[in-house]
Design an enzyme around this catalytic site. Sequence first.
Site, PDB file in Angstrom:
ATOM      1  N   LYS A  52      -1.109   8.665  18.396  1.00 19.50           N
ATOM      2  CA  LYS A  52      -1.487   8.628  16.980  1.00 19.50           C
ATOM      3  C   LYS A  52      -2.910   8.114  16.810  1.00 19.50           C
ATOM      4  CE  LYS A  52      -0.384   6.689  12.492  1.00 19.50           C
ATOM      5  NZ  LYS A  52       0.276   5.609  11.754  1.00 19.50           N
ATOM      6  N   GLY A 111       0.834  -1.191   0.000  1.00  9.95           N
ATOM      7  CA  GLY A 111       0.000   0.000   0.000  1.00  9.95           C
ATOM      8  C   GLY A 111       0.869   1.240   0.000  1.00  9.95           C
TER       9      GLY A 111
END
Length: 297
Positions: free
Chosen positions: A178, A9
Amino acid sequence: MKVAVMGAGSIGCYFGGLLARSGVPVTLIGRRQHVDAVTERGLVLEMGGERHVVPMQATTDPVGVADAEVVLFCVKSGDTESVGREITPHLRPDAAVLSFQNGVDNPDRLRAVTGGTVVPVAVYVATAMAGPGHVQHHGRGELVMGPCPRDAEIAAHFEAAGIPTRVSANAIDALWAKLIVNCAYNALSALTQLPYARMIRTAEVEGVMKDIVAEAVAVADASGVSVPQDILAAVLGLAATMPDQRSSTAQDLARGKPTEIDFLNGFVVRRGATLGIPTPVNRVLHTLVKAAEAKAA
């Protein structure tokens, strides 16, 4: 240092491309369309207004991790166990598997499958796939990596490739920070299909983000996790650093692919339920994205 990238990806292609461009032997493992494109012409890497073509090895076979001293594990969170089982028979006993994934529980889930060295890595980058074997960089690109054998050597190779890397015993805390950022941006970006700068200027979005962060911080605190005191400011300021970025969840939803929402807002909801902490805003966003997934399917 031989490197394998499991998952072609945008994250895997970007960091794998930088490493290969610096001279590190890299094998990219991914779907046929990406592998064929990279094999035929090299990986196309767009960054800083420039276009680079990076020759590198590519295969669809998990055996591509064999002989790699470092494996960048870049698959979607929902595929962690299944892909982990695929690569386990081929891993070197001393291989370091670096989890370059969203969410906070992937390293534990992957370690349970492989039984080897799995390192949590918080990844801060904005990327997107423009086509098979073609990745675009939109901003940032630094890593916070947990400690492991040879971590200084690994970090040095990353730095030499132009990847700012910090080794920290608090990498899991960084993953939680995050996660909170992702909870604030990913679902809203997916549901609106707006880039971050335009999205955050929309009426009431900032207020909703504050509610999302407050719920997630409460869950983190109850989990014994230390998140930065300025996490809300970091969340609200992110759009200015990545104005044209759409979240990975938005990109997946636009392509009709399954998202990672179960491991973002969904994780906060599940963890909150276990701890007795209400998370109504995260629950609504998780539910709406799941409904949009069903519509796309």
